[in-house]
Design a protein around this motif. Structure first.
Motif, PDB file in Angstrom:
ATOM      1  N   HIS A 198       0.778  -1.188  -0.107  1.00 55.89           N
ATOM      2  CA  HIS A 198      -0.116   0.039  -0.073  1.00 55.89           C
ATOM      3  C   HIS A 198       0.721   1.091   0.075  1.00 55.89           C
ATOM      4  N   ARG A 199       2.138   1.034  -0.541  1.00 53.11           N
ATOM      5  CA  ARG A 199       3.089   2.348  -0.597  1.00 53.11           C
ATOM      6  C   ARG A 199       3.340   2.310  -2.126  1.00 53.11           C
ATOM      7  N   PRO A 200       2.318   3.335  -2.986  1.00 51.71           N
ATOM      8  CA  PRO A 200       2.546   3.224  -4.291  1.00 51.71           C
ATOM      9  C   PRO A 200       3.940   4.103  -4.612  1.00 51.71           C
ATOM     10  N   ALA A 201       4.719   3.540  -5.591  1.00 56.14           N
ATOM     11  CA  ALA A 201       6.042   4.289  -5.905  1.00 56.14           C
ATOM     12  C   ALA A 201       6.627   3.473  -7.118  1.00 56.14           C
ATOM     13  N   THR A 202       7.615   4.245  -7.820  1.00 55.66           N
ATOM     14  CA  THR A 202       8.327   3.547  -8.687  1.00 55.66           C
ATOM     15  C   THR A 202       9.590   3.546  -8.057  1.00 55.66           C
ATOM     16  N   HIS A 203      10.463   2.614  -7.736  1.00 53.45           N
ATOM     17  CA  HIS A 203      11.727   2.655  -7.240  1.00 53.45           C
ATOM     18  C   HIS A 203      12.711   2.006  -8.388  1.00 53.45           C
ATOM     19  N   HIS A 204      13.933   2.702  -8.187  1.00 55.00           N
ATOM     20  CA  HIS A 204      15.093   2.130  -9.297  1.00 55.00           C
ATOM     21  C   HIS A 204      16.241   1.447  -8.235  1.00 55.00           C
ATOM     22  N   HIS A 205      16.496   0.291  -8.946  1.00 56.75           N
ATOM     23  CA  HIS A 205      17.469  -0.409  -8.122  1.00 56.75           C
ATOM     24  C   HIS A 205      18.698  -0.872  -9.223  1.00 56.75           C
ATOM     25  N   THR A 206      19.877  -1.022  -8.674  1.00 56.24           N
ATOM     26  CA  THR A 206      21.020  -1.557  -9.355  1.00 56.24           C
ATOM     27  C   THR A 206      21.153  -3.074  -9.087  1.00 56.24           C
ATOM     28  N   VAL A 207      21.103  -4.085  -9.914  1.00 59.50           N
ATOM     29  CA  VAL A 207      21.356  -5.336  -9.593  1.00 59.50           C
ATOM     30  C   VAL A 207      22.322  -5.825 -10.591  1.00 59.50           C
ATOM     31  N   ASP A 208      23.461  -6.147 -10.175  1.00 59.59           N
ATOM     32  CA  ASP A 208      24.630  -6.625 -10.802  1.00 59.59           C
ATOM     33  C   ASP A 208      25.106  -5.545 -11.993  1.00 59.59           C
ATOM     34  N   ASP A 209      25.005  -4.411 -11.690  1.00 59.48           N
ATOM     35  CA  ASP A 209      25.436  -2.843 -12.316  1.00 59.48           C
ATOM     36  C   ASP A 209      24.260  -2.767 -13.524  1.00 59.48           C
ATOM     37  N   ALA A 210      23.191  -3.595 -13.502  1.00 59.11           N
ATOM     38  CA  ALA A 210      22.064  -3.360 -14.356  1.00 59.11           C
ATOM     39  C   ALA A 210      20.958  -2.456 -13.814  1.00 59.11           C
ATOM     40  N   ALA A 211      20.285  -1.466 -14.424  1.00 60.18           N
ATOM     41  CA  ALA A 211      19.371  -0.550 -13.804  1.00 60.18           C
ATOM     42  C   ALA A 211      17.806  -1.334 -13.919  1.00 60.18           C
ATOM     43  N   CYS A 212      17.278  -1.492 -12.824  1.00 64.11           N
ATOM     44  CA  CYS A 212      16.007  -2.331 -12.787  1.00 64.11           C
ATOM     45  C   CYS A 212      14.807  -1.104 -12.044  1.00 64.11           C
ATOM     46  N   GLU A 213      13.778  -1.614 -12.528  1.00 59.86           N
ATOM     47  CA  GLU A 213      12.642  -0.818 -11.998  1.00 59.86           C
ATOM     48  C   GLU A 213      11.648  -1.398 -11.070  1.00 59.86           C
ATOM     49  N   ARG A 214      11.046  -1.098 -10.269  1.00 61.37           N
ATOM     50  CA  ARG A 214      10.052  -1.531  -9.295  1.00 61.37           C
ATOM     51  C   ARG A 214       8.955  -0.742  -9.284  1.00 61.37           C
ATOM     52  N   TRP A 215       7.756  -1.175  -9.810  1.00 61.34           N
ATOM     53  CA  TRP A 215       6.471  -0.456  -9.601  1.00 61.34           C
ATOM     54  C   TRP A 215       5.638  -1.002  -8.664  1.00 61.34           C
ATOM     55  N   VAL A 216       5.124  -0.196  -7.455  1.00 63.57           N
ATOM     56  CA  VAL A 216       4.503  -0.754  -6.476  1.00 63.57           C
ATOM     57  C   VAL A 216       2.993  -0.312  -6.774  1.00 63.57           C
ATOM     58  N   LEU A 217       1.982  -0.814  -6.888  1.00 64.75           N
ATOM     59  CA  LEU A 217       0.840  -0.596  -7.168  1.00 64.75           C
ATOM     60  C   LEU A 217       0.066  -0.057  -6.109  1.00 64.75           C
ATOM     61  N   SER A 218      -0.873   0.693  -6.024  1.00 60.54           N
ATOM     62  CA  SER A 218      -1.621   1.326  -4.847  1.00 60.54           C
ATOM     63  C   SER A 218      -2.761   0.396  -4.626  1.00 60.54           C
ATOM     64  N   ASP A 219      -3.340   0.588  -3.384  1.00 63.13           N
ATOM     65  CA  ASP A 219      -4.511   0.042  -2.928  1.00 63.13           C
ATOM     66  C   ASP A 219      -5.546   0.951  -3.548  1.00 63.13           C
ATOM     67  N   TRP A 220      -6.834   0.340  -3.307  1.00 64.05           N
ATOM     68  CA  TRP A 220      -8.012   1.085  -3.608  1.00 64.05           C
ATOM     69  C   TRP A 220      -8.762   1.777  -2.648  1.00 64.05           C
ATOM     70  N   HIS A 221      -8.279   1.920  -1.482  1.00 62.32           N
ATOM     71  CA  HIS A 221      -8.707   2.889  -0.426  1.00 62.32           C
ATOM     72  C   HIS A 221      -9.205   3.990  -0.895  1.00 62.32           C
ATOM     73  N   GLY A 222     -10.564   4.473  -1.166  1.00 61.49           N
ATOM     74  CA  GLY A 222     -10.688   5.890  -1.587  1.00 61.49           C
ATOM     75  C   GLY A 222     -10.439   5.993  -2.790  1.00 61.49           C
ATOM     76  N   THR A 223      -9.933   5.429  -3.918  1.00 61.76           N
ATOM     77  CA  THR A 223      -9.488   5.782  -5.127  1.00 61.76           C
ATOM     78  C   THR A 223      -9.549   4.604  -6.001  1.00 61.76           C
ATOM     79  N   ALA A 224      -9.430   4.638  -7.232  1.00 56.34           N
ATOM     80  CA  ALA A 224      -9.473   3.546  -8.289  1.00 56.34           C
ATOM     81  C   ALA A 224      -8.478   3.471  -9.210  1.00 56.34           C
ATOM     82  N   PRO A 225      -7.102   3.544  -8.646  1.00 49.59           N
ATOM     83  CA  PRO A 225      -5.807   3.301  -9.451  1.00 49.59           C
ATOM     84  C   PRO A 225      -5.409   2.176 -10.158  1.00 49.59           C
ATOM     85  N   TYR A 226      -4.883   2.030 -11.310  1.00 52.34           N
ATOM     86  CA  TYR A 226      -4.518   1.067 -12.091  1.00 52.34           C
ATOM     87  C   TYR A 226      -3.258   1.329 -12.588  1.00 52.34           C
ATOM     88  N   LEU A 227      -2.430   0.429 -13.247  1.00 50.99           N
ATOM     89  CA  LEU A 227      -1.187   0.542 -13.938  1.00 50.99           C
ATOM     90  C   LEU A 227      -1.375   0.033 -15.480  1.00 50.99           C
TER      91      LEU A 227
END
Length: 241
Positions: A198-227
Motif C-alpha cells: 500500500h505504498r505506491p511508488a516507482t523504485h530504481h535498483h541496481t542489480v549486478d550493474d544493471a538498472a532495474c525498476e520496481r513499480w508498486v501498485l496502490s490499494d483501492w481505499h478511496g481511489t481506483a488506481p491502475y497501471l
C-alpha cells in the motif's frame, strides 16, 4: 492491446464506494485491455470457493465473468487475503490462476509479477504465518472445516493481525532490499510489478550493474488506481469519477 495491473482492492460488501469503482473499472477501462493482472487481495478475505454462493461474492464473480466473456484475459495472483481462491472460482469467472513469480512479456521487456508479501522478509512473524497457510496440507485441512467456522477463524486472525500492525515498526512491513535484489536476480529481468505494501511508488535498483525498476501498485481505499502498459510505456492511471 494494453495490459493493465491492479492489486489490493479488498472488496467486501461494506465498502460500497470501492465496489462501485470496481464495477465501473471492469465495465470501462478493463474492456480496452487485452490482459488484466490482479496481483492479490481482490477480496478482503476469501474463506474458500464454496463462499461463491454468498450474494456479494456471486455479484463480483458475475462482473469478472462479463469481462472475460468480453475478451479480456484476466490473470489472478493470490494475495495474503485471498490465497484460497481456487478452480471453482476460476470456472465461475473465466479468470486464470497464476502462481508467482509470474513472468510476462511487455513488448521487448520481461516483467516479473508478485503480490509482494514474499518480499517483506523483515516481518518474521508474518512470513511464518504465510508459510503455514500456503502449505497445501494446511489448506486441505482448513477447507474441510464448515464454512461458518472458517469465516469465524478468519475474522479472528484479521483482528489479531490489525492489532499486531499497530505494534510493528513501519519499515518492518515494507519490502526488504536484499529480498528485492534476490527476486530480480532469480527472475532475470529488469522490471518488477507488485502490490501488498500500500505504498505506491516507482523504485530504481541496481542489480549486478544493471538498472532495474520496481513499480508498486496502490490499494483501492478511496481511489481506483491502475497501471497500464501500452505502446511500450508503463503509466499510472485513475478511474475517472
Amino acid at each position: 492491446m494494453p495490459a493493465m495491473f491492479i492489486a489490493d482492492l479488498h472488496l467486501c460488501a461494506t465498502q460500497t464506494a470501492t465496489t462501485r469503482a470496481f464495477e465501473a473499472f471492469v465495465a470501462g477501462p478493463a474492456r480496452n485491455a487485452g490482459r488484466l493482472y490482479i496481483l492479490g487481495d481482490l477480496f478482503e478475505y476469501w474463506a474458500g470457493d464454496d463462499d461463491l454462493a454468498e450474494p456479494y461474492h456471486h455479484h463480483i464473480a458475475q462482473q469478472l465473468l462479463a469481462l472475460t466473456r468480453h475478451g479480456t484475459a484476466v490473470h489472478f495472483v493470490a494475495g495474503n487475503r485471498d490465497f484460497l481462491i481456487g478452480e471453482r472460482f476460476c470456472a465461475a469467472t473465466g479468470v486464470a490462476l497464476a502462481t508467482e513469480p509470474v513472468h510476462i512479456a511487455l513488448g521487448a521487456r520481461t516483467a516479473v509479477l508478485l503480490h509482494g508479501d514474499v518480499l517483506c522478509t523483515d516481518d518474521h512473524a508474518y512470513q511464518a504465518f504465510r508459510n503455514q497457510v500456503r502449505d497445501p496440507n494446511w489448506q486441505t485441512a482448513f477447507l474441510a472445516r464448515p464454512l461458518a467456522e472458517r469465516r469465524a477463524i478468519i475474522e479472528n486472525v484479521r483482528a489479531h493481525s490489525e492489532a499486531g500492525k499497530r505494534e510493528k515498526a513501519a519499515d518492518i512491513m515494507d519490502v526488504n532490499e536484499a529480498a528485492v535484489i534476490a527476486a530480480f536476480r532469480h527472475a532475470g529481468c529488469d522490471l518488477m510489478i507488485h502490490g501488498h505494501t500500500h505504498r505506491p511508488a516507482t523504485h530504481h535498483h541496481t542489480v549486478d550493474d544493471a538498472a532495474c525498476e520496481r513499480w508498486v501498485l496502490s490499494d483501492w481505499h478511496g481511489t481506483a488506481p491502475y497501471l497500464t502498459w501500452s505502446e511500450g510505456v508503463l503509466r499510472r492511471e485513475m478511474l475517472s469519477p
